[in-house]
Motif scaffolding. Structure first.
Motif, PDB file in Angstrom:
ATOM      1  N   VAL A 330       0.870  -1.166   0.000  1.00 16.76           N
ATOM      2  CA  VAL A 330       0.000   0.000   0.000  1.00 16.76           C
ATOM      3  C   VAL A 330       0.909   1.218   0.000  1.00 16.76           C
ATOM      4  O   VAL A 330       1.625   1.467   0.974  1.00 16.76           O
ATOM      5  N   ALA A 331       0.940   1.954  -1.091  1.00 21.32           N
ATOM      6  CA  ALA A 331       1.905   3.035  -1.265  1.00 21.32           C
ATOM      7  C   ALA A 331       1.849   4.030  -0.120  1.00 21.32           C
ATOM      8  O   ALA A 331       0.772   4.490   0.269  1.00 21.32           O
ATOM      9  N   MET A 361      -2.969  10.866   2.411  1.00 23.00           N
ATOM     10  CA  MET A 361      -3.665  11.400   3.572  1.00 23.00           C
ATOM     11  C   MET A 361      -4.915  10.588   3.923  1.00 23.00           C
ATOM     12  O   MET A 361      -5.782  10.359   3.087  1.00 23.00           O
ATOM     13  N   GLY A 362      -4.994  10.152   5.154  1.00 24.95           N
ATOM     14  CA  GLY A 362      -6.159   9.424   5.644  1.00 24.95           C
ATOM     15  C   GLY A 362      -6.190   7.960   5.281  1.00 24.95           C
ATOM     16  O   GLY A 362      -7.031   7.209   5.796  1.00 24.95           O
ATOM     17  N   ARG A 363      -5.290   7.499   4.394  1.00 20.69           N
ATOM     18  CA  ARG A 363      -5.351   6.098   3.961  1.00 20.69           C
ATOM     19  C   ARG A 363      -4.941   5.162   5.086  1.00 20.69           C
ATOM     20  O   ARG A 363      -5.557   4.120   5.300  1.00 20.69           O
ATOM     21  N   ALA A 364      -3.871   5.514   5.820  1.00 18.65           N
ATOM     22  CA  ALA A 364      -3.444   4.658   6.936  1.00 18.65           C
ATOM     23  C   ALA A 364      -4.530   4.596   8.002  1.00 18.65           C
ATOM     24  O   ALA A 364      -4.838   3.526   8.549  1.00 18.65           O
ATOM     25  N   ARG A 365      -5.142   5.733   8.281  1.00 21.56           N
ATOM     26  CA  ARG A 365      -6.200   5.771   9.291  1.00 21.56           C
ATOM     27  C   ARG A 365      -7.385   4.917   8.862  1.00 21.56           C
ATOM     28  O   ARG A 365      -8.043   4.272   9.690  1.00 21.56           O
ATOM     29  N   LEU A 367      -7.236   2.222   7.321  1.00 24.02           N
ATOM     30  CA  LEU A 367      -6.873   0.823   7.569  1.00 24.02           C
ATOM     31  C   LEU A 367      -6.614   0.549   9.041  1.00 24.02           C
ATOM     32  O   LEU A 367      -6.210  -0.551   9.404  1.00 24.02           O
ATOM     33  N   GLY A 368      -6.830   1.565   9.888  1.00 23.23           N
ATOM     34  CA  GLY A 368      -6.576   1.401  11.317  1.00 23.23           C
ATOM     35  C   GLY A 368      -5.102   1.395  11.652  1.00 23.23           C
ATOM     36  O   GLY A 368      -4.693   0.778  12.636  1.00 23.23           O
ATOM     37  N   LEU A 369      -4.280   2.092  10.841  1.00 29.25           N
ATOM     38  CA  LEU A 369      -2.827   2.084  11.025  1.00 29.25           C
ATOM     39  C   LEU A 369      -2.301   3.503  11.190  1.00 29.25           C
ATOM     40  O   LEU A 369      -2.960   4.484  10.840  1.00 29.25           O
ATOM     41  N   HIS A 370      -1.105   3.589  11.725  1.00 28.54           N
ATOM     42  CA  HIS A 370      -0.325   4.833  11.689  1.00 28.54           C
ATOM     43  C   HIS A 370       1.135   4.404  11.630  1.00 28.54           C
ATOM     44  O   HIS A 370       1.656   3.819  12.568  1.00 28.54           O
ATOM     45  N   THR A 371       1.761   4.657  10.494  1.00 29.44           N
ATOM     46  CA  THR A 371       3.137   4.210  10.299  1.00 29.44           C
ATOM     47  C   THR A 371       4.058   5.410  10.138  1.00 29.44           C
ATOM     48  O   THR A 371       3.616   6.523   9.834  1.00 29.44           O
ATOM     49  N   GLU A 372       5.351   5.171  10.329  1.00 26.59           N
ATOM     50  CA  GLU A 372       6.336   6.237  10.149  1.00 26.59           C
ATOM     51  C   GLU A 372       6.293   6.757   8.713  1.00 26.59           C
ATOM     52  O   GLU A 372       6.443   7.957   8.463  1.00 26.59           O
ATOM     53  N   ALA A 373       6.092   5.854   7.761  1.00 24.06           N
ATOM     54  CA  ALA A 373       6.036   6.269   6.358  1.00 24.06           C
ATOM     55  C   ALA A 373       4.821   7.143   6.095  1.00 24.06           C
ATOM     56  O   ALA A 373       4.920   8.216   5.480  1.00 24.06           O
ATOM     57  N   SER A 374       3.652   6.699   6.540  1.00 21.96           N
ATOM     58  CA  SER A 374       2.441   7.486   6.278  1.00 21.96           C
ATOM     59  C   SER A 374       2.499   8.828   6.996  1.00 21.96           C
ATOM     60  O   SER A 374       2.008   9.841   6.475  1.00 21.96           O
TER      61      SER A 374
END
Length: 827
Positions: A330-331, A361-365, A367-374
């Motif tokens: 997931v880019a 923006m908002g894509r990680a959220r 998916l229920g995620l928060h990553t250093e990359a996002s």
């Protein structure tokens, strides 16, 4: 963002101690949230090796270890750590050492039972009858990490007997910054170093990055199919790496002090480059890839198992890194599970890309995620950084794990990449805004230290910001940079001088405060909602045209400027009803936003403006009311009655009457929006132009919003409501008025507003008032029709009316109603 203080000091000379550095960063807008000292007092703690270990005869969980501390004879240490074993090298606190960390609570995790509270000196003790001369330590007991699961294992080549502080490069401190979204450039140490250099009058020591030697020939095609969302993608294949290689101590410690755990050489290198430069990278197992790399939008319903083991459910809003047969990552968020680098991976494909912030923006959220990359990509990463980061990661990886690097593979759409723009800063403007003069040389030094290109002009400077500084677009941005580096403390505090001109309140306009007070006296409470609303909520209401989306929203739930006050106001009403408030009456005075009718949407490039310059959204001051429950507060004087359409219209009539020109206002049953009840709502017009709506919410919408009761709403443009006719003195009529009552048989579809307009248009100034005093339907009246009894108050300012005059005017009114409204005079 967390980082090592020592690492930062290697990149830039800082003529200040730790506390001064923290204060300077905070005052420059880079808020220091926490500073954690690491290894400030480790005297007496050395590198040691366990050379023998046997079980304690009196305790199952203890071992008696022989430890070589470089002192000749091995020391006897009783240890309860689960990972204590022969051959490992660990920290040893010798007798007399005083540990900075630890806990007063007993723990069997490490050390000599871990019984020592913070700050207590190590002594020789007997544990279950066995003497122990020191303590083997975990990272937590040394105060350098939160890990207390076992002994801190050191690399096999750690020199026995060497002071641990010297070996680990201690003391140090872990700084944690709370950065604002407009400073993603400081999410890398190199970007932060430029700010620190400017603050302390030094220069960032950032070496140029040489290209890594290309010794391999492996290639793979790259296709960009995501347009503006992924305008640049670089990669290279590195073959023959050693999967057992481990990152060197200095790199692993920098990661640890930044809050990241060392995992493997490949992962550690990509994390290190991300911390150093701010560019997230990702490595794929090259043997798991099939064909070209394809950067595209995900298909509707497409899924991908990602690194944490969960299955991500994607939609076309996601950018997907794929090969010719399957999804890979997931880019900007997280890599895929099946293409991950594992313990046996020897060939990798190393990715370094640039994604538009709006695409991440908002894509990680979601998916229920928060990553250093996002976290970095959704704020914006320097579009010129991918190649440099790729070369830096290749250089480190070849040095640590070996292998052969193939050529850099590049795919890019230059049209979607932002071009540098010079911004003019006027010397006079700078002095006027700051209230203090800043020397030209100091201004040039500040911009140069921040990595900007400066050209002096007659009136000031032409400044071109580096590609990493998306926030530098206007002259005010440059003034802010000078102010924060020059120092807010150096700007004198001065009381404003000069005469203040009091604005005259126009008599022909009702003040907004007075309107708010009037609504409060009628039992309404004022609400204040955010100007941003979720797109999903607007879709429920049916708002889809001329919306104003934000290029860089705070979150996915705040992505669109509100086109109406009602969605937010109804959410506030629902929130109150969910808390046992049965009777809710709210109003809000605020602006609503719509795109100009002539504006066409343009593609957002790098998360920037969605509309052409010079075409800002239309802003309309608006009043909105939402009410439900009983018409009156609980009392004993009259029976309880549910609020209805006429109650809300009565409140509107009171506000209209305040303006002194109620005859200019009309209500109509046609032209209603889809969110209103078609039989219990009206369109509000002033001088024939629609200015608002009122009525009950549509039952279907009320059900979707889970309101559970009838809710009545009003939304009207504020300026027409605030317009007031100035009072004018008129003479008292000299001649009496005449009243004539008529009863008209009319179709049910004819509204009172149509009747009122017809009679007034016919009689003009001769009609002083038209009163409706009775309505009847039933026996004697045809089905589908109604009987309305009305009084016509007639008057002439120049003479006394005769019966013939009054009768003639009434006939004119009746004829008009017969022709226009299909009415019949009843006998």
């Amino acid at each position: 963002m967390k980082f090592s203080e020592n690492w930062l000091r290697e990149l830039v000379e800082i003529k200040a101690d730790r506390s001064q550095l923290a204060h300077a960063l905070t005052m420059a807008g880079l808020e220091v949230e926490e500073v954690t000292p690491l290894g400030d007092d480790l005297a007496g703690v050395v590198v040691a090796e366990i050379v023998a270990a046997e079980k304690h005869p009196e305790a199952d969980r203890l071992q008696i270890c022989k430890v070589d501390a470089g002192q000749g004879e091995p020391l006897q240490i009783v240890c309860g750590a689960p990972n204590a074993r022969v051959g490992i090298k660990v920290p040893l606190a010798t007798v007399g050492a005083k540990l900075p960390g630890g806990s007063s609570r007993p723990s069997m995790a490490s050390g000599a039972l871990g019984l020592l509270p913070s700050g207590i000196a190590i002594k020789a003790v007997k544990l279950r009858g066995i003497e122990s001369f020191g303590m083997l330590c975990s990272a937590k007991e040394l105060g350098i990490d939160a890990d207390a699961s076992g002994l801190l294992e050191l690399p096999p080549d750690a020199p026995v007997g060497r002071p641990l502080a010297d070996y680990l490069g201690l003391p140090d401190a872990s700084f944690e910054l709370k950065l604002t979204p407009n400073r993603p450039d400081c999410l890398g140490l190199v970007g932060l170093a430029h700010d620190v250099a400017a603050l302390f009058g030094s220069t960032a020591k950032v070496p140029t990055q040489a290209a890594a030697p290309v010794t391999g020939e492996a290639r793979r095609g790259i296709r960009l199919e995501a347009g503006k969302d992924a305008p640049r993608y670089l990669g290279r294949i590195i073959e023959g790496i050693d999967p057992a290689a481990r990152a060197p101590l200095w790199l692993a410690e920098r990661l640890r002090r930044a809050g990241l755990r060392p995992i493997s050489a490949v992962v550690d290198v990509t994390n290190y480059v991300m911390l150093e430069l701010g560019q997230p990278l990702h490595a794929f197992d090259n043997d798991a890839l099939e064909g070209d790399i394809v950067v595209r939008h995900a298909h509707a319903g497409e899924t991908l198992k990602i690194l944490d083991g969960s299955v991500a459910k994607l939609d076309p809003g996601f950018v997907l890194i794929a090969d010719e047969r399957k999804g890979l990552a997931v880019a900007g968020v997280m890599g895929g599970y099946d293409s991950r680098v594992i313990d046996t991976t020897r060939n990798i494909f190393l990715e370094s890309a640039h994604f538009a912030p709006a695409a991440i923006m908002g894509r990680a959220r979601k998916l229920g995620l928060h990553t250093e990359a996002s976290h970095r990509f959704e704020r914006g990463v320097d579009p010129e950084l991918p190649r440099r980061a790729l070369e830096r990661a290749t250089e480190l990886l070849l040095a640590i794990a070996g292998g052969k690097a193939g050529p850099v593979l590049v795919a890019e759409n230059l049209v979607y990449l932002p071009a540098p723009v010079a911004v003019t800063l006027r010397r006079a403007r700078l002095k006027r805004v700051l209230g203090v003069g800043v020397a030209d040389a100091e201004v040039a030094r500040i911009f140069t230290a921040l990595g900007m290109q400066v050209v002096a002009t007659t009136d000031g400077w032409q400044v071109t910001a580096p590609s990493s500084r998306f926030d530098i677009e206007h002259e005010e941005d440059l003034i802010e940079e000078v102010a924060r580096i020059f120092g807010y403390d150096n700007i004198p505090t001065a009381t404003p001088t000069g005469a203040l001109t009091l604005a005259i309140e126009p008599e022909a306009r009702i003040g907004e405060l007075a309107l708010s007070e009037q609504l409060a006296t009628r039992g309404y409470y004022e609400a204040v909602n955010l100007s941003f609303v979720p797109a999903e909520l607007l879709a429920r209401w049916g708002f889809s045209e001329r919306l104003v989306p934000l290029a860089n929203p705070l979150s996915a739930d705040l992505a669109v400027m509100r086109p109406s006050l009602l969605p937010g106001l109804i959410e506030a009403l629902r929130h109150n009803r969910a808390r046992q408030q049965e009777r809710v009456r709210l109003f809000e005075l605020a602006r609503v936003f719509q795109q100009s009718a002539s504006v066409r949407e343009e593609p957002a490039i790098h998360g920037r403006t969605l509309q052409p310059a010079g075409a800002p959204p239309l802003e309309t001051p608006t009043l909105a009311i939402a009410a439900c429950g009983n018409a009156r507060a609980e009392q004993w004087g009259e029976p309880a009655r549910t609020l209805d359409f006429h109650d809300l219209k009565g409140d509107l009539d009171a506000l209209i009457g305040w303006g002194g020109e109620p005859q200019r206002w009309t209500v109509h049953a046609d032209g209603l929006p889809a969110w209103l009840h078609p039989g219990r709502a009206a369109r509000v017009a002033r001088d024939g132009e629609t200015v608002g709506y009122l009525g009950a919410l549509h039952p279907q919408l009320a059900g979707v919003l889970d309101l559970g009761t009838d809710v009545h709403v009003l939304e009207v443009a504020l300026e027409p409501l605030l317009a007031r006719r100035l009072p004018q003195a008129t003479g008292i009529p000299r001649f009496p008025a005449v009243r004539r009552d008529i009863a008209m048989d009319l179709p049910e579809t004819i509204s009172w507003s149509q009747i009122d307009q017809t009679v007034r248009a016919t009689l003009g100034a001769r009609l002083k008032e038209l009163r409706l005093f009775d309505r009847y339907s039933g026996k004697g009246v045809e089905a589908g029709r109604k009987s309305l009894a009305m009084g016509l108050i007639l008057q002439d300012a120049s003479r006394t009316l005769t019966d013939e005059d009054a009768d003639r005017w009434v006939r004119e009114a009746v004829n008009a109603l017969e022709q226009t409204c299909r009415g019949k005079l009843r006998g």
